[in-house]
Design a protein around this motif. Structure first.
Motif, short mmCIF file in Angstrom:
data_model
loop_
_atom_site.label_atom_id
_atom_site.label_comp_id
_atom_site.label_asym_id
_atom_site.label_seq_id
_atom_site.Cartn_x
_atom_site.Cartn_y
_atom_site.Cartn_z
N LYS A 1 33.74 19.40 54.63
CA LYS A 1 33.96 18.01 54.18
C LYS A 1 32.71 17.41 53.55
O LYS A 1 31.62 17.45 54.12
CB LYS A 1 34.38 17.19 55.41
CG LYS A 1 35.06 15.90 55.07
CD LYS A 1 35.70 15.32 56.34
CE LYS A 1 35.87 13.83 56.18
NZ LYS A 1 36.14 13.18 57.43
N LEU A 2 32.90 16.80 52.36
CA LEU A 2 31.83 16.07 51.67
C LEU A 2 32.20 14.60 51.65
O LEU A 2 33.38 14.26 51.67
CB LEU A 2 31.66 16.56 50.22
CG LEU A 2 31.56 18.06 49.94
CD1 LEU A 2 31.29 18.29 48.45
CD2 LEU A 2 30.46 18.71 50.77
N ASP A 3 31.19 13.71 51.53
CA ASP A 3 31.51 12.29 51.40
C ASP A 3 31.61 11.92 49.92
O ASP A 3 31.49 12.78 49.04
CB ASP A 3 30.50 11.41 52.17
CG ASP A 3 29.11 11.42 51.57
OD1 ASP A 3 28.95 11.88 50.42
OD2 ASP A 3 28.16 10.97 52.25
N GLU A 4 31.78 10.62 49.64
CA GLU A 4 32.00 10.19 48.24
C GLU A 4 30.77 10.42 47.37
O GLU A 4 30.86 10.51 46.14
CB GLU A 4 32.48 8.73 48.18
CG GLU A 4 31.55 7.66 48.70
CD GLU A 4 31.40 7.64 50.23
OE1 GLU A 4 30.47 6.96 50.71
OE2 GLU A 4 32.19 8.31 50.95
N ARG A 5 29.56 10.55 47.99
CA ARG A 5 28.34 10.84 47.20
C ARG A 5 28.15 12.33 46.98
O ARG A 5 27.20 12.76 46.34
CB ARG A 5 27.09 10.34 47.96
CG ARG A 5 26.90 8.85 48.04
CD ARG A 5 25.58 8.54 48.74
NE ARG A 5 25.34 9.40 49.89
CZ ARG A 5 24.25 10.14 50.10
NH1 ARG A 5 23.28 10.16 49.22
NH2 ARG A 5 24.12 10.88 51.19
N GLY A 6 29.01 13.13 47.61
CA GLY A 6 28.86 14.59 47.49
C GLY A 6 27.99 15.18 48.58
O GLY A 6 27.68 16.37 48.57
N ALA A 7 27.56 14.33 49.54
CA ALA A 7 26.76 14.84 50.66
C ALA A 7 27.68 15.49 51.69
O ALA A 7 28.84 15.07 51.84
CB ALA A 7 25.99 13.69 51.32
N ILE A 8 27.18 16.50 52.38
CA ILE A 8 27.97 17.13 53.43
C ILE A 8 28.00 16.18 54.62
O ILE A 8 26.96 15.65 55.04
CB ILE A 8 27.38 18.50 53.81
CG1 ILE A 8 27.45 19.44 52.61
CG2 ILE A 8 28.10 19.09 55.02
CD1 ILE A 8 26.82 20.80 52.82
N VAL A 9 29.19 15.94 55.13
CA VAL A 9 29.34 15.00 56.24
C VAL A 9 28.89 15.68 57.54
O VAL A 9 29.38 16.77 57.86
CB VAL A 9 30.82 14.53 56.36
CG1 VAL A 9 30.99 13.61 57.57
CG2 VAL A 9 31.26 13.84 55.08
N VAL A 10 27.93 15.05 58.22
CA VAL A 10 27.46 15.60 59.51
C VAL A 10 27.37 14.48 60.54
O VAL A 10 27.25 13.31 60.18
CB VAL A 10 26.06 16.27 59.40
CG1 VAL A 10 26.11 17.58 58.65
CG2 VAL A 10 25.03 15.32 58.80
N ASP A 11 27.36 14.87 61.80
CA ASP A 11 27.11 13.89 62.87
C ASP A 11 25.60 13.80 63.10
O ASP A 11 24.80 14.41 62.37
CB ASP A 11 27.89 14.25 64.14
CG ASP A 11 27.40 15.55 64.79
OD1 ASP A 11 26.35 16.09 64.36
OD2 ASP A 11 28.06 16.04 65.73
N ASP A 12 25.19 13.08 64.14
CA ASP A 12 23.76 12.90 64.42
C ASP A 12 23.05 14.23 64.69
O ASP A 12 21.84 14.33 64.62
CB ASP A 12 23.57 12.00 65.65
CG ASP A 12 23.85 10.56 65.31
OD1 ASP A 12 24.04 10.26 64.11
OD2 ASP A 12 23.92 9.73 66.24
N GLU A 13 23.85 15.25 65.06
CA GLU A 13 23.24 16.55 65.41
C GLU A 13 23.43 17.58 64.30
O GLU A 13 23.29 18.78 64.54
CB GLU A 13 23.84 17.04 66.72
CG GLU A 13 23.56 16.06 67.86
CD GLU A 13 23.61 16.72 69.20
OE1 GLU A 13 24.50 17.57 69.43
OE2 GLU A 13 22.74 16.39 70.04
#
Ligand code: FAD
Ligand code: NAI
Length: 472
Positions: free
Chosen positions: A294-306
């Motif tokens: 999963k990527l966000d709208e900026r194209g960054a990979i979505v991650v949690d705090d860890e």
């Protein structure tokens, strides 16, 4: 046949290569895949940081600082020069040599730690039983765990691709062949100020255009104002609150139409233009769709705090995820992820990531700014100490700036330390250590600091919180 690893790291920048080394130290069979090529087509691990970022920019900042010292400050020391010249080709070649030493150093570290290095682009192929298949050219690798550390790339202005001749990203800005007479910079952020400083010191007339009305909005306001004054005195022109219009390139150079803060239409004509308006996460060629990453709208990979992604066993660190785009942040995340894979408690304190601008004066800070504390409604005490009152700074001939402490009004715990001035990049480490140990300003004020040293200004700023500086 697929080669199997416990951990595959995609990307060999500071996030990736450090994650790979830590994973190998923890006993995992580890591969690191990186596609960066040197000018001969060979491997050049180290990512943006080593090849076109932290390391080469600091090499050029050092060379240009030597030049400016020789041109403007040697005379104060009684040192006379009959003539002074700059050989830009040699300066750039030295920078390339520094980069190469770092590339070679990383390849050596991979060997030493038994990390298998693959030179090429790594792409997800599919999820397999207990892991993921990654293609690197014709080779197939399988990893039980995958760490994505593919970094970021310079953001271009819409309709204005980088040609690295007249319209320069950080890459082109680091290998300009001769000092331009007029250099334009769009974006007064970290790259704009660092690279603008390099070429100004060497004699270019530099004009920086910034969209925001405030100078260095992320820094403490008092520190930013002090830095702005110093840059203006040096002749680095920064125009705030502009709106960039049409940009035309021609045989002679670049013409930038813009509206100034009052709305007046202006044109800036320059030989070359650096566009440094931020960076975008890089997932080119990674093929995240193949596994549903999963990527966000900026194209960054979505991650949690860890740094966990939406896929089990897939992690992402560094510039390709949320948070500041800094090499040491990427490294910390890389180490923490390797330790989490090993079942340990890897930890990154995002509140204690230092920022440094390697301009002169240098600017460095860690923790909260005064404006952030005000916005939070937190009661605080502030203490400042100017380098003007520091003996070592006077001896060095560099008394610009100050150290500023912010501490909790009730407990005296240090909440932020902000420095503008000589060696701020090194001095900030004391503040990071102190804050990691939850020190109070009085703790620093009671510690013996060597004399004469710039670090005494840190102690004096801590004393200033309690209004008891000794030398000011
Ligand atoms: P990167 O360093 O970008 O590395 C990613 C690597 O992955 C690259 O080698 C890339 O080629 C490779 N890659 C990408 N996709 C693939 C793929 N599919 N397969 C294989 N390989 C792939 N930060 C600081 O902290 N201090 C500084 O002084 C500083 N100065 C900077 C100066 C400049 C001019 C710039 C541009 C940046 C600077 N930074 C600085 C920021 C710093 O460079 C980044 O934050 C840091 O490099 C991020 O590390 P990373 O490992 O996430 O990504
Ligand atoms: P930046 O985010 O630091 O600065 C970009 C600037 O451009 C901002 O001030 C922004 O307001 C301005 N801007 C954006 N769009 C604009 C427009 N259309 N017109 C005019 N101004 C505009 O980004 P930069 O300088 O490109 O650097 C990218 C990142 O690289 C930094 O954020 C930092 O994380 C990292 N870096 C770190 C360094 C260090 O640690 N010393 C050195 C260089 C880069």
């Amino acid at each position: 046949m697929s080669k199997n690893f416990d951990v595959i790291v995609i990307g060999g920048g500071p996030g990736g290569y450090i994650a790979a080394i830590r994973a190998a130290q923890l006993g995992f069979t580890t591969a690191c895949v990186d596609e960066w090529k040197n000018d001969k087509g060979g491997p050049a691990p180290g990512g943006t940081c080593t090849n076109v970022g932290c390391i080469p920019s600091k090499a050029l900042l050092q060379s240009s600082e030597h030049y400016e010292h020789a041109a403007k400050h040697f005379a104060e020391h009684g040192i006379g020069l009959k003539s002074l010249s700059i050989d830009v080709a040699k300066m750039v070649a030295r920078k390339d040599q520094v980069v190469k030493q770092n590339n070679d150093g990383i390849l050596y570290l991979f060997k030493k730690n038994k990390v298998s290095f693959f030179h090429g682009r790594g792409s997800f192929v599919k999820a397999v039983d207990g892991g993921y298949q990654i293609a690197v050219g014709d080779e197939l690798l399988t990893g039980k765990q995958v760490v994505v550390a593919t970094g970021s790339s310079a953001r271009a202005l819409p309709g204005l691709p980088f040609d690295e001749d007249k319209i320069l990203s950080n890459d082109g800005a680091l290998r300009i062949g001769a000092v331009p007479k007029k250099l334009g910079v769009i974006g007064a952020g970290v790259i704009g100020l660092e690279m603008g400083s390099v070429w100004r010191r060497l004699g270019a007339e530099v004009q920086v255009l910034e969209a925001l009305p405030a100078f260095l909005g992320a820094a403490d306001e008092q520190i930013a104002k002090e830095a702005q004054k110093a840059f203006a005195k040096q002749g680095l022109k920064v125009e705030l609150g502009v709106k960039i219009g049409e940009i035309k390139t021609g045989a002679k150079g670049v013409s930038v139409a813009y509206a100034d803060a009052k709305g007046a239409e202006k044109t800036l004509d320059v030989d070359k233009l650096i566009v440094s308006i931020g960076r975008v996460p890089n997932t080119t060629g990674l093929n995240p769709e193949a596994v549903g990453l999963k990527l966000d709208e900026r194209g960054a990979i979505v991650v949690d705090d860890e740094c966990r992604t939406n896929l089990p066993g897939v992690w992402a660190v560094g510039d390709v995820v949320r948070g500041p785009m800094l090499a040491h942040k990427a490294e910390e995340e890389g180490v923490a992820v390797a330790e989490r894979i090993a079942g340990q408690h890897g930890h990154v304190d995002f509140g204690l990531i230092p920022w440094v601008l390697y301009t002169s004066p240098e600017i460095a800070w860690v923790g909260k700014t005064e404006q952030q504390l005000k916005a939070e409604g937190r009661a605080y005490k502030a203490g400042t100490f100017p380098f003007m009152a520091n003996g070592r700074a006077r001896a060095l001939g560099d008394t610009t700036g100050m150290v500023k402490f912010l501490a909790d009004a009730a407990t005296d715990e240090i909440l932020g330390v902000h420095i503008v001035g000589p060696m701020a990049s090194e001095l900030i480490a004391e503040a990071c250590v102190a804050m990691a140990f939850k020190a109070s300003s009085e703790d620093i004020a009671r510690i013996c600091h060597a004399h004469p040293s710039l670090a005494e200004s840190v102690k004096e700023a801590a004393l200033a919180v309690d209004k008891r500086t000794l030398n000011f």
